[in-house]
Design a protein around this motif. Structure first.
Motif, PDB file in Angstrom:
ATOM      1  N   UNK A  86     -19.042  46.814 -44.038  1.00 39.76           N
ATOM      2  CA  UNK A  86     -18.842  45.466 -44.169  1.00 39.76           C
ATOM      3  C   UNK A  86     -18.599  44.744 -45.615  1.00 39.76           C
ATOM      4  N   UNK A  87     -18.232  43.803 -45.852  1.00 36.81           N
ATOM      5  CA  UNK A  87     -18.098  43.243 -47.370  1.00 36.81           C
ATOM      6  C   UNK A  87     -19.740  42.367 -47.306  1.00 36.81           C
ATOM      7  N   UNK A  88     -20.294  42.391 -48.520  1.00 33.79           N
ATOM      8  CA  UNK A  88     -21.351  41.617 -48.492  1.00 33.79           C
ATOM      9  C   UNK A  88     -20.766  40.339 -49.718  1.00 33.79           C
ATOM     10  N   UNK A 139     -16.749  39.685 -56.801  1.00 33.84           N
ATOM     11  CA  UNK A 139     -16.393  40.581 -55.586  1.00 33.84           C
ATOM     12  C   UNK A 139     -17.242  41.074 -54.973  1.00 33.84           C
ATOM     13  N   UNK A 140     -17.143  41.167 -53.790  1.00 36.55           N
ATOM     14  CA  UNK A 140     -18.245  41.758 -52.705  1.00 36.55           C
ATOM     15  C   UNK A 140     -18.965  42.893 -52.925  1.00 36.55           C
ATOM     16  N   UNK A 141     -20.008  43.099 -52.489  1.00 35.32           N
ATOM     17  CA  UNK A 141     -20.592  44.547 -52.732  1.00 35.32           C
ATOM     18  C   UNK A 141     -20.205  45.116 -51.002  1.00 35.32           C
ATOM     19  N   UNK A 142     -20.712  46.242 -50.693  1.00 37.13           N
ATOM     20  CA  UNK A 142     -20.109  46.868 -49.530  1.00 37.13           C
ATOM     21  C   UNK A 142     -21.490  47.305 -48.897  1.00 37.13           C
ATOM     22  N   UNK A 143     -21.508  47.030 -47.593  1.00 33.71           N
ATOM     23  CA  UNK A 143     -22.557  47.802 -46.694  1.00 33.71           C
ATOM     24  C   UNK A 143     -21.999  48.702 -45.838  1.00 33.71           C
ATOM     25  N   UNK A 144     -22.617  49.917 -46.206  1.00 36.91           N
ATOM     26  CA  UNK A 144     -21.874  51.155 -45.447  1.00 36.91           C
ATOM     27  C   UNK A 144     -22.949  51.722 -44.472  1.00 36.91           C
ATOM     28  N   UNK A 145     -22.386  51.530 -43.197  1.00 40.02           N
ATOM     29  CA  UNK A 145     -23.394  52.465 -42.007  1.00 40.02           C
ATOM     30  C   UNK A 145     -22.876  53.696 -41.920  1.00 40.02           C
ATOM     31  N   UNK A 146     -23.778  54.659 -42.111  1.00 37.47           N
ATOM     32  CA  UNK A 146     -23.483  55.944 -41.917  1.00 37.47           C
ATOM     33  C   UNK A 146     -24.002  56.830 -40.857  1.00 37.47           C
ATOM     34  N   UNK A 155     -29.463  60.293 -36.854  1.00 36.89           N
ATOM     35  CA  UNK A 155     -29.871  59.025 -37.535  1.00 36.89           C
ATOM     36  C   UNK A 155     -28.603  58.281 -38.279  1.00 36.89           C
ATOM     37  N   UNK A 156     -28.971  57.048 -38.045  1.00 40.18           N
ATOM     38  CA  UNK A 156     -27.991  56.093 -38.932  1.00 40.18           C
ATOM     39  C   UNK A 156     -28.837  55.584 -40.065  1.00 40.18           C
ATOM     40  N   UNK A 157     -28.022  55.212 -41.071  1.00 44.74           N
ATOM     41  CA  UNK A 157     -28.680  54.661 -42.351  1.00 44.74           C
ATOM     42  C   UNK A 157     -27.498  53.703 -42.899  1.00 44.74           C
ATOM     43  N   UNK A 158     -27.971  52.710 -43.587  1.00 46.08           N
ATOM     44  CA  UNK A 158     -27.041  51.843 -44.411  1.00 46.08           C
ATOM     45  C   UNK A 158     -27.293  51.939 -45.875  1.00 46.08           C
ATOM     46  N   UNK A 159     -26.245  51.999 -46.574  1.00 45.87           N
ATOM     47  CA  UNK A 159     -26.079  51.840 -48.156  1.00 45.87           C
ATOM     48  C   UNK A 159     -25.616  50.726 -48.561  1.00 45.87           C
ATOM     49  N   UNK A 160     -25.923  50.202 -49.729  1.00 50.71           N
ATOM     50  CA  UNK A 160     -25.154  49.108 -50.361  1.00 50.71           C
ATOM     51  C   UNK A 160     -24.570  49.718 -51.550  1.00 50.71           C
ATOM     52  N   UNK A 161     -23.207  49.616 -51.632  1.00 44.90           N
ATOM     53  CA  UNK A 161     -22.488  49.769 -52.920  1.00 44.90           C
ATOM     54  C   UNK A 161     -21.755  48.764 -53.511  1.00 44.90           C
ATOM     55  N   UNK A 162     -21.608  48.877 -54.969  1.00 48.77           N
ATOM     56  CA  UNK A 162     -21.155  47.874 -55.788  1.00 48.77           C
ATOM     57  C   UNK A 162     -19.635  47.880 -55.483  1.00 48.77           C
ATOM     58  N   UNK A 163     -19.115  49.194 -55.129  1.00 51.52           N
ATOM     59  CA  UNK A 163     -17.656  48.986 -54.887  1.00 51.52           C
ATOM     60  C   UNK A 163     -17.561  50.188 -53.934  1.00 51.52           C
ATOM     61  N   UNK A 164     -16.503  50.420 -53.422  1.00 53.58           N
ATOM     62  CA  UNK A 164     -16.009  51.570 -52.304  1.00 53.58           C
ATOM     63  C   UNK A 164     -14.847  51.815 -52.487  1.00 53.58           C
ATOM     64  N   UNK A 165     -14.425  53.367 -52.593  1.00 51.13           N
ATOM     65  CA  UNK A 165     -13.175  53.614 -52.512  1.00 51.13           C
ATOM     66  C   UNK A 165     -12.860  54.739 -51.344  1.00 51.13           C
ATOM     67  N   UNK A 166     -11.806  54.033 -50.342  1.00 50.81           N
ATOM     68  CA  UNK A 166     -11.542  54.784 -49.361  1.00 50.81           C
ATOM     69  C   UNK A 166     -10.890  55.990 -49.287  1.00 50.81           C
ATOM     70  N   UNK A 167     -10.939  57.031 -49.289  1.00 49.79           N
ATOM     71  CA  UNK A 167     -10.439  58.484 -49.133  1.00 49.79           C
ATOM     72  C   UNK A 167     -10.310  59.249 -47.934  1.00 49.79           C
TER      73      UNK A 167
END
Ligand code: FAD
Length: 435
Positions: A132-134, A140-147, A154-166
């Motif tokens: 999800x974008x923040x 530009x938005x930061x990114x909330x990534x639920x993994x 278990x689930x965890x969420x990390x916030x990143x400044x940028x995200x590269x989808x590969x």
């Protein structure tokens, strides 16, 4: 917001998320790490690097219930020589052959990971579930990534400044709708689930599609199958010697109980249809707020097939196909890292979208259908040069370009023999064939 302000915001970038540790994700991690102040966090659902090169004989789902990602088959040898496949800063190990078994490419990617010390940054058995974008007041938005940790659940969420989808795009089969296919009593399989030829012994097999996989699998099946019908709509027949039990037929238009009807009205009996009909782009983890759409096989809104024009802190490595993959990933990643560290200022959203629109128009003016928007083919070097130019990089060397083009040209005329050829890069200008 002004572009210079955007540049200074990117300059403060720290954590860059990367989804997937295939060739594209590894290349992303390697170049992020090379930039002072930027750290990659790579999530990889499997237990190894390599992505599609990480062969498994299994099909269907894995031990966690996720669809098997790799489309490799037991005997696959590359259809590009290692001399052009390599990342520009990391040649394949010396060796006699140019066209390698898939296990050697997997090994190469493992050595690449070790060499650039990427393992500490990769979280294996971690499946990205939701992105999800923040949105911020500015920038530009930061990114909330639920993994999901696939081992613990278990689930965890990390916030990143940028995200590269590969996450790769050779995993979710595209299967055409064939009239009356429900009547066909034989088997249907997609090349994603093809592993080896022996189960086809004595069968009459229709291989639908004559791109890289269709041609390669047709050759593998021929010594085992009773007959292989290579079905395609290319304007001319494949101009190569083929095994004596291979026959080229037009594209399938309808099925019957025992076989298929082809575009020219002829028909043939068959036991199996093997779809070599390509793959779908999918990003199941992107929420609606990410504002990414896929229409008619076109991922939008991407600038240069790469950077989200509304949210430029989100980019997609490796969307184009019919390319020279690893070297292009390298260029794309280096363009992205230059943007993220503020060294390169992107055009405005309006300019980026207009650039894409112009490309649609150009492609349609030369007769390319919209659904082939990301297909490079003969436009490949034009695209790769434009990425290099925008990123301020040296373009691909003439030696790599001419060797790639030569292989591309000779391949269709010598399908049964071209992988025996061996090449050597002499210098950035020239390659030679090793006899
Ligand atoms: P992938 O290799 O598919 O890697 C994507 C990674 O993302 C995977 O490891 C996957 O597990 C991970 N992932 C996906 N979703 C998630 C998620 N939600 N959470 C966490 N992880 C996730 N290229 C060549 O240069 N030469 C060749 O000869 C050649 N032959 C090919 C033959 C076949 C059969 C196929 C399928 C492809 C071939 N290619 C070839 C193209 C090849 O796909 C590219 O070279 C390249 O390896 C693609 O890398 P990637 O990182 O984009 O994708």
């Amino acid at each position: 917001m002004t572009q210079s302000r955007l540049g200074s915001i990117f300059r403060r970038m720290k954590h860059v998320g990367v989804i997937g540790a295939g060739a594209a994700g590894l290349c992303a991690a390697r170049h992020i790490l090379a930039n002072q102040g930027m750290v990659p966090i790579v999530w990889e659902q499997s237990e190894k690097v390599g992505g599609t090169w990480n062969f498994t004989p299994q099909t269907g789902t894995d031990k966690h219930g996720l669809p098997i990602h790799s489309s490799m088959y037991q005997n696959l040898k590359t259809n590009l020589p290692k001399e052009v496949m390599a990342f520009p800063d990391f040649p394949f190990p010396e060796g006699d052959e140019s066209f390698l078994h898939h296990s050697q490419v997997q090994k190469y990617l493992e050595i690449y990971t070790e060499h650039f010390d990427l393992y500490p940054y990769i979280k294996f058995s971690h499946h990205v579930e939701e992105v999800k974008p923040i949105i911020k007041d500015s920038g530009p938005p930061s990114w909330s990534i639920k993994v999901k940790d696939l081992n613990s659940g278990e689930f965890s969420t990390t916030v990143c400044d940028a995200l590269l989808v590969c996450n790769g795009h050779y995993s979710i089969p595209r299967v055409p709708v064939i009239k009356d296919i429900e009547n066909f009593k034989g088997s249907q399989i997609h090349s994603h689930n093809y592993r080896e030829p022996s189960p086809y012994t004595g069968n009459r097999v229709v291989v639908l599609g004559a791109s890289a996989s269709g041609l390669d699998i047709m050759l593998e099946l021929a010594p085992y199958a009773k007959e292989v019908l290579l079905s395609h709509n290319l304007p001319v027949a494949i101009p190569s010697d083929l095994p004596s039990n291979v026959r080229q037929v037009r594209g399938v238009v309808a099925a019957s109980e025992n076989g298929f009807i082809f575009g020219d009205g002829t028909s043939a009996e068959a036991d199996i249809i093997l779809y070599c009909t390509g793959y779908e782009y999918t990003f199941p983890f992107l929420t609606k707020e990410c504002n990414v759409t896929i229409e008619d096989n076109v991922v939008k809104p991407l600038y240069k097939h790469l950077i989200h024009s509304t949210f430029p802190s989100l980019a997609f490595i490796g969307i184009p196909f019919q390319i020279c993959p690893f070297p292009l990933f390298d260029f794309q990643v280096r363009l992205c890292t230059k943007v993220l560290c503020g060294e390169l200022i992107l055009p405005s959203k309006k300019e980026m979208d207009s650039d894409s629109e112009k490309e649609y128009e150009y492609r349609s003016s030369i007769g390319l259908p919209r659904r082939h928007f990301h297909k490079m083919g003969r436009l490949h070097w034009q695209y790769s040069d434009s990425i290099a130019q925008e990123a301020g990089l040296e373009p691909m060397t003439s030696a790599v370009k001419t060797l790639f083009d030569t292989v591309h040209r000779v391949r269709r005329g010598s399908l049964m023999t071209y992988k025996k050829r061996r090449f050597r890069i002499v210098n950035p200008e020239f390659y030679e064939e090793v006899i």
